[in-house]
Design a protein around this motif. Structure first.
Motif, PDB file in Angstrom:
ATOM      1  N   ARG A 105       0.837  -1.213   0.000  1.00 25.03           N
ATOM      2  CA  ARG A 105       0.000   0.000   0.000  1.00 25.03           C
ATOM      3  C   ARG A 105       0.862   1.251   0.000  1.00 25.03           C
ATOM      4  O   ARG A 105       0.616   2.185  -0.769  1.00 25.03           O
ATOM      5  N   GLU A 106       1.877   1.288   0.858  1.00 20.42           N
ATOM      6  CA  GLU A 106       2.708   2.497   0.965  1.00 20.42           C
ATOM      7  C   GLU A 106       3.552   2.751  -0.276  1.00 20.42           C
ATOM      8  O   GLU A 106       3.874   3.891  -0.573  1.00 20.42           O
ATOM      9  N   THR A 107       3.919   1.693  -0.973  1.00 21.28           N
ATOM     10  CA  THR A 107       4.783   1.863  -2.144  1.00 21.28           C
ATOM     11  C   THR A 107       4.001   1.873  -3.448  1.00 21.28           C
ATOM     12  O   THR A 107       4.585   2.083  -4.513  1.00 21.28           O
ATOM     13  N   GLY A 108       2.693   1.638  -3.379  1.00 23.90           N
ATOM     14  CA  GLY A 108       1.882   1.615  -4.591  1.00 23.90           C
ATOM     15  C   GLY A 108       2.188   0.410  -5.469  1.00 23.90           C
ATOM     16  O   GLY A 108       2.064   0.477  -6.686  1.00 23.90           O
ATOM     17  N   SER A 109       2.577  -0.692  -4.844  1.00 15.63           N
ATOM     18  CA  SER A 109       2.943  -1.907  -5.573  1.00 15.63           C
ATOM     19  C   SER A 109       2.014  -3.046  -5.183  1.00 15.63           C
ATOM     20  O   SER A 109       1.285  -2.958  -4.208  1.00 15.63           O
ATOM     21  N   SER A 110       2.095  -4.131  -5.924  1.00 17.38           N
ATOM     22  CA  SER A 110       1.341  -5.324  -5.548  1.00 17.38           C
ATOM     23  C   SER A 110       2.118  -6.081  -4.473  1.00 17.38           C
ATOM     24  O   SER A 110       3.333  -5.916  -4.328  1.00 17.38           O
ATOM     25  N   ALA A 111       1.415  -6.912  -3.719  1.00 13.96           N
ATOM     26  CA  ALA A 111       2.075  -7.716  -2.691  1.00 13.96           C
ATOM     27  C   ALA A 111       3.109  -8.642  -3.328  1.00 13.96           C
ATOM     28  O   ALA A 111       4.187  -8.861  -2.770  1.00 13.96           O
ATOM     29  N   GLY A 112       2.816  -9.168  -4.504  1.00 18.52           N
ATOM     30  CA  GLY A 112       3.762 -10.033  -5.200  1.00 18.52           C
ATOM     31  C   GLY A 112       5.048  -9.299  -5.559  1.00 18.52           C
ATOM     32  O   GLY A 112       6.149  -9.840  -5.421  1.00 18.52           O
ATOM     33  N   ALA A 113       4.913  -8.054  -6.019  1.00 16.19           N
ATOM     34  CA  ALA A 113       6.094  -7.262  -6.361  1.00 16.19           C
ATOM     35  C   ALA A 113       6.927  -6.991  -5.116  1.00 16.19           C
ATOM     36  O   ALA A 113       8.166  -7.050  -5.161  1.00 16.19           O
ATOM     37  N   VAL A 114       6.274  -6.721  -3.997  1.00 19.46           N
ATOM     38  CA  VAL A 114       6.996  -6.476  -2.743  1.00 19.46           C
ATOM     39  C   VAL A 114       7.736  -7.738  -2.321  1.00 19.46           C
ATOM     40  O   VAL A 114       8.916  -7.683  -1.946  1.00 19.46           O
ATOM     41  N   ARG A 115       7.070  -8.888  -2.384  1.00 20.18           N
ATOM     42  CA  ARG A 115       7.725 -10.151  -2.008  1.00 20.18           C
ATOM     43  C   ARG A 115       8.938 -10.417  -2.899  1.00 20.18           C
ATOM     44  O   ARG A 115       9.984 -10.854  -2.417  1.00 20.18           O
ATOM     45  N   THR A 116       8.814 -10.135  -4.199  1.00 22.97           N
ATOM     46  CA  THR A 116       9.939 -10.323  -5.125  1.00 22.97           C
ATOM     47  C   THR A 116      11.087  -9.387  -4.757  1.00 22.97           C
ATOM     48  O   THR A 116      12.251  -9.804  -4.711  1.00 22.97           O
ATOM     49  N   ARG A 117      10.781  -8.117  -4.489  1.00 21.75           N
ATOM     50  CA  ARG A 117      11.824  -7.157  -4.102  1.00 21.75           C
ATOM     51  C   ARG A 117      12.521  -7.594  -2.818  1.00 21.75           C
ATOM     52  O   ARG A 117      13.743  -7.514  -2.702  1.00 21.75           O
ATOM     53  N   LEU A 118      11.727  -8.052  -1.846  1.00 22.80           N
ATOM     54  CA  LEU A 118      12.305  -8.495  -0.583  1.00 22.80           C
ATOM     55  C   LEU A 118      13.208  -9.704  -0.779  1.00 22.80           C
ATOM     56  O   LEU A 118      14.304  -9.772  -0.222  1.00 22.80           O
ATOM     57  N   SER A 119      12.766 -10.633  -1.580  1.00 19.04           N
ATOM     58  CA  SER A 119      13.564 -11.836  -1.830  1.00 19.04           C
ATOM     59  C   SER A 119      14.894 -11.489  -2.496  1.00 19.04           C
ATOM     60  O   SER A 119      15.965 -11.935  -2.065  1.00 19.04           O
ATOM     61  N   ARG A 120      14.833 -10.681  -3.537  1.00 22.64           N
ATOM     62  CA  ARG A 120      16.056 -10.287  -4.236  1.00 22.64           C
ATOM     63  C   ARG A 120      16.962  -9.449  -3.341  1.00 22.64           C
ATOM     64  O   ARG A 120      18.181  -9.591  -3.357  1.00 22.64           O
ATOM     65  N   ALA A 121      16.357  -8.568  -2.571  1.00 16.19           N
ATOM     66  CA  ALA A 121      17.141  -7.706  -1.681  1.00 16.19           C
ATOM     67  C   ALA A 121      17.832  -8.522  -0.601  1.00 16.19           C
ATOM     68  O   ALA A 121      19.011  -8.282  -0.294  1.00 16.19           O
ATOM     69  N   ARG A 122      17.130  -9.490  -0.010  1.00 13.39           N
ATOM     70  CA  ARG A 122      17.747 -10.332   1.023  1.00 13.39           C
ATOM     71  C   ARG A 122      18.937 -11.093   0.460  1.00 13.39           C
ATOM     72  O   ARG A 122      19.981 -11.202   1.109  1.00 13.39           O
ATOM     73  N   LYS A 123      18.802 -11.574  -0.766  1.00 10.50           N
ATOM     74  CA  LYS A 123      19.909 -12.295  -1.390  1.00 10.50           C
ATOM     75  C   LYS A 123      21.112 -11.364  -1.578  1.00 10.50           C
ATOM     76  O   LYS A 123      22.239 -11.704  -1.218  1.00 10.50           O
TER      77      LYS A 123
END
Length: 169
Positions: free
Chosen positions: A131-149
């Motif tokens: 909601r805060e970033t104007g993205s879908s939950a799937g996009a956030v999960r993808t960003r988090l996964s890539r960022a953690r790596k």
């Protein structure tokens, strides 16, 4: 409680953590402090509307983040010079772990960095980050996964370098 007292209490309860959040997103403490101050000033101008709409913190956080990122982009060369020459003498020292984390966060793109800070440092659920970033939950999960790596790789490389320095002098 008056609006002024309510705002003062809100500021006192949230400002320090918000500065830390924006600092983690940008890597520049002075810019984070400036952006947060401006965001609270803008919130005060809309205080009645913000409190009627619910919790004003997500709005203030979004404004502060956008202000800091815009300023950061405009002052990128100044930031690089400051990093090259070290912090100003009157700045408090940061722990080695914090410096390593901020350096690793800088290696992420802005969307990944914002998702990591909101989700992992502020403990917001993925749906709220979306909601805060104007993205879908799937996009956030993808960003988090890539960022953690990427963060894992960055922090591992920093630790290996530090171990080599200690063992080899």
């Amino acid at each position: 409680m008056s609006s002024e007292a309510e705002f003062d209490a809100f500021y006192a309860a949230t400002a320090k953590r918000l500065v830390a959040t924006v600092y983690a997103m940008t890597g520049d403490l002075a810019e984070a402090e400036d952006a947060v101050q401006e965001a609270y000033a803008r919130a005060w101008q809309r205080w009645g509307r913000l409190t009627r709409a619910g919790d004003p913190l997500p709005w203030v956080r979004t404004v502060a983040s956008r202000l800091a990122i815009s300023t950061w982009r405009r002052t990128r060369n100044r930031l690089r010079a400051q990093l090259r020459h070290g912090p100003a003498p009157d700045m408090p020292g940061l722990s080695e772990d914090r410096v390593a984390l901020v350096a690793a966060l800088r290696e992420l793109n802005a969307e990944q960095r914002r998702a990591v800070v909101l989700h992992h440092l502020l403990d917001l659920p993925v749906a709220e980050v979306a909601r805060e970033t104007g993205s879908s939950a799937g996009a956030v999960r993808t960003r988090l996964s890539r960022a953690r790596k990427l963060l894992g790789e960055q922090l591992t490389n920093i630790n290996k370098h530090d171990e080599e320095v200690v063992t080899h002098g």
